[in-house]
Design a protein around this motif. Sequence first.
Motif, PDB file in Angstrom:
ATOM      1  N   CYS A  36       2.260 -38.822 -94.633  1.00 27.84           N
ATOM      2  CA  CYS A  36       2.370 -39.724 -95.770  1.00 27.84           C
ATOM      3  C   CYS A  36       3.417 -40.785 -95.493  1.00 27.84           C
ATOM      4  N   GLY A  37       3.253 -41.931 -96.134  1.00 31.06           N
ATOM      5  CA  GLY A  37       4.175 -43.031 -95.947  1.00 31.06           C
ATOM      6  C   GLY A  37       3.464 -44.177 -95.266  1.00 31.06           C
ATOM      7  N   VAL A  38       4.210 -45.140 -94.770  1.00 29.36           N
ATOM      8  CA  VAL A  38       3.597 -46.268 -94.092  1.00 29.36           C
ATOM      9  C   VAL A  38       3.134 -45.840 -92.706  1.00 29.36           C
ATOM     10  N   LEU A  39       2.253 -46.603 -92.108  1.00 28.23           N
ATOM     11  CA  LEU A  39       1.743 -46.273 -90.790  1.00 28.23           C
ATOM     12  C   LEU A  39       2.852 -46.377 -89.748  1.00 28.23           C
ATOM     13  N   PRO A  40       2.793 -45.536 -88.702  1.00 27.19           N
ATOM     14  CA  PRO A  40       3.818 -45.612 -87.659  1.00 27.19           C
ATOM     15  C   PRO A  40       3.934 -47.025 -87.108  1.00 27.19           C
ATOM     16  N   GLY A  41       5.155 -47.486 -86.971  1.00 29.56           N
ATOM     17  CA  GLY A  41       5.376 -48.824 -86.455  1.00 29.56           C
ATOM     18  C   GLY A  41       5.228 -49.902 -87.503  1.00 29.56           C
ATOM     19  N   GLY A  42       4.881 -49.501 -88.740  1.00 26.04           N
ATOM     20  CA  GLY A  42       4.716 -50.474 -89.800  1.00 26.04           C
ATOM     21  C   GLY A  42       6.045 -50.873 -90.377  1.00 26.04           C
ATOM     22  N   PRO A  43       6.023 -51.672 -91.474  1.00 25.18           N
ATOM     23  CA  PRO A  43       7.255 -52.148 -92.071  1.00 25.18           C
ATOM     24  C   PRO A  43       8.065 -51.010 -92.658  1.00 25.18           C
ATOM     25  N   PHE A  75       2.845 -49.880-105.683  1.00 21.89           N
ATOM     26  CA  PHE A  75       4.251 -50.286-105.658  1.00 21.89           C
ATOM     27  C   PHE A  75       4.854 -49.979-104.290  1.00 21.89           C
ATOM     28  N   ALA A  76       4.546 -48.796-103.742  1.00 26.94           N
ATOM     29  CA  ALA A  76       5.090 -48.430-102.433  1.00 26.94           C
ATOM     30  C   ALA A  76       4.587 -49.371-101.340  1.00 26.94           C
ATOM     31  N   ARG A  77       3.316 -49.716-101.377  1.00 24.56           N
ATOM     32  CA  ARG A  77       2.795 -50.663-100.392  1.00 24.56           C
ATOM     33  C   ARG A  77       3.534 -51.992-100.475  1.00 24.56           C
ATOM     34  N   TRP A  78       3.802 -52.409-101.702  1.00 26.69           N
ATOM     35  CA  TRP A  78       4.484 -53.697-101.918  1.00 26.69           C
ATOM     36  C   TRP A  78       5.888 -53.686-101.325  1.00 26.69           C
ATOM     37  N   VAL A  79       6.705 -52.692-101.696  1.00 27.37           N
ATOM     38  CA  VAL A  79       8.088 -52.698-101.223  1.00 27.37           C
ATOM     39  C   VAL A  79       8.157 -52.426 -99.724  1.00 27.37           C
ATOM     40  N   ASN A  80       7.264 -51.576 -99.212  1.00 29.10           N
ATOM     41  CA  ASN A  80       7.299 -51.277 -97.774  1.00 29.10           C
ATOM     42  C   ASN A  80       6.869 -52.474 -96.936  1.00 29.10           C
ATOM     43  N   LEU A  90       9.687 -46.269 -98.761  1.00 28.34           N
ATOM     44  CA  LEU A  90       9.342 -45.495 -99.945  1.00 28.34           C
ATOM     45  C   LEU A  90       8.062 -44.716 -99.682  1.00 28.34           C
ATOM     46  N   ARG A  91       8.147 -43.413 -99.755  1.00 32.88           N
ATOM     47  CA  ARG A  91       6.986 -42.544 -99.580  1.00 32.88           C
ATOM     48  C   ARG A  91       6.630 -41.918-100.930  1.00 32.88           C
ATOM     49  N   VAL A  92       5.381 -42.037-101.325  1.00 38.33           N
ATOM     50  CA  VAL A  92       4.930 -41.550-102.624  1.00 38.33           C
ATOM     51  C   VAL A  92       3.917 -40.431-102.439  1.00 38.33           C
ATOM     52  N   LEU A  93       4.224 -39.261-102.965  1.00 35.18           N
ATOM     53  CA  LEU A  93       3.267 -38.160-103.061  1.00 35.18           C
ATOM     54  C   LEU A  93       2.711 -38.158-104.481  1.00 35.18           C
ATOM     55  N   THR A  94       1.439 -37.857-104.638  1.00 40.75           N
ATOM     56  CA  THR A  94       0.870 -37.785-105.982  1.00 40.75           C
ATOM     57  C   THR A  94       0.211 -36.439-106.189  1.00 40.75           C
TER      58      THR A  94
END
Length: 438
Positions: A36-43, A75-80, A90-94
């Motif tokens: 979970c979280g952004v892709l490796p190497g991503g922002p 929101f997490a995609r935006w801030v990341n 920011l990692r979001v679990l739902t």
Amino acid sequence: MTGRQQRSSSPRPFRRISAVRVLCTVAAGASLVSGCGVLPGGPGGSREPVTVMTWAPEGTPATNMPGMPAMAKAFARWVNAAGGIDGHELRVLTCNERNTSSGAADCARLAADKNVTAVVGSYSQHGNAFMAPLEAAGIPYLGGYGVAEREFSSFVSYPVNGGQAALLAGNGMQLGGQCGPVSIVRPDTITGDAMPELLNSGLSKGKNDGDDTSGKATDIRAAEDATDYTASAERARENAATAQDGCVTAVLGDRTETFFDSYRRLPDTGSGEDVRISSVLGSVGQPLVDRTGGSKGVFEGAYVTGWYPQAKDPAWRPMREVIQKHAFDDTSIDPADPGVQTTWIAYTALKSVIESIDRDTVSSGTLSHALDKGAKVETGGLTPTLRWRYEDMLGSPGYPRIVNSEVTFQVVRDGELVALKDGFVDVRGTLSDAGRSA
């Protein structure tokens, strides 16, 4: 208010609940927690990631709030995409709490098991089930929807609105100045049992010049998941039609639409034609007004009480832009939905508090400490300034931790929810009165 309990420095270990599905921000679909979280190497920043959880019921026969976890992921995609929050990814679990006490407890235990920093912008009416695991783990519950009473008494809860209590008190104030006899149709549940007293306290405050004609509302209990409300609708209209300017208010969540459909179908008896209807945001909103006929539908002229400015207010523009750019056409996110709006405000608060901490690692303990010590949150006019110091709280026996006791009065006019009264109305005194009598 009693003194606060000591938070544990680390979460209590809990058995992982395998039946709970976890979603993450990486993809539009579902995945396991790992990855979970952004892709490796991503922002993302150079500081330690911050992992939080958002839960809400989905796919249930009663209230569903799929837009809240979807808003959290957007929101997490935006801030990341902009480097995270003060350098923290920011990692979001739902989690789907299934609108059951066991589901809510499962989500809370999973949050503790995953050592999340906070539970943010979530919905559950089962406060007794989910709050105890969060308290044991010392995990703050930031910006819950406000439907559970424990959200306004637990030492780990930091609400961003006055919850359903403020809506009911405000709805009473709104109707007290407009209506004669009032009927309230509400769910036959523990949560529903508190509604009439709150509404009645508001009715008393809203009377014009001390006029006592509005009296107390007639309390009509109804099944939370019924498919027809004809009997309840008949009784509500009959009571409201006993005098001039009668009103019917219904607070049934997703089933409010079903209730007013039954109400609309009542036979014309020659009485009750002038009865006005009412509700609160979350039970009635612009999407419901639109799909039930707009200006020609049953909700034309209806009174509605909300927490926030009307959906078209310019203050919502930043949220709308994030949805447009980062929600990937997710149709579950409706910017007019108060659940989505609450999640946006809750994550806005999270972002602001993390930025104020300015540390490489943000834990549940450091976040709670910052909130307790007076971290100040500005929401761009969507709420008053939010702050959770002891002196900022309502302190009422029933709702001690409310820090935002303001609501908005709205009305459906020409098919649009618009402001009936400019600005916010503070129901602090009404809530205090209701809390003392609870």
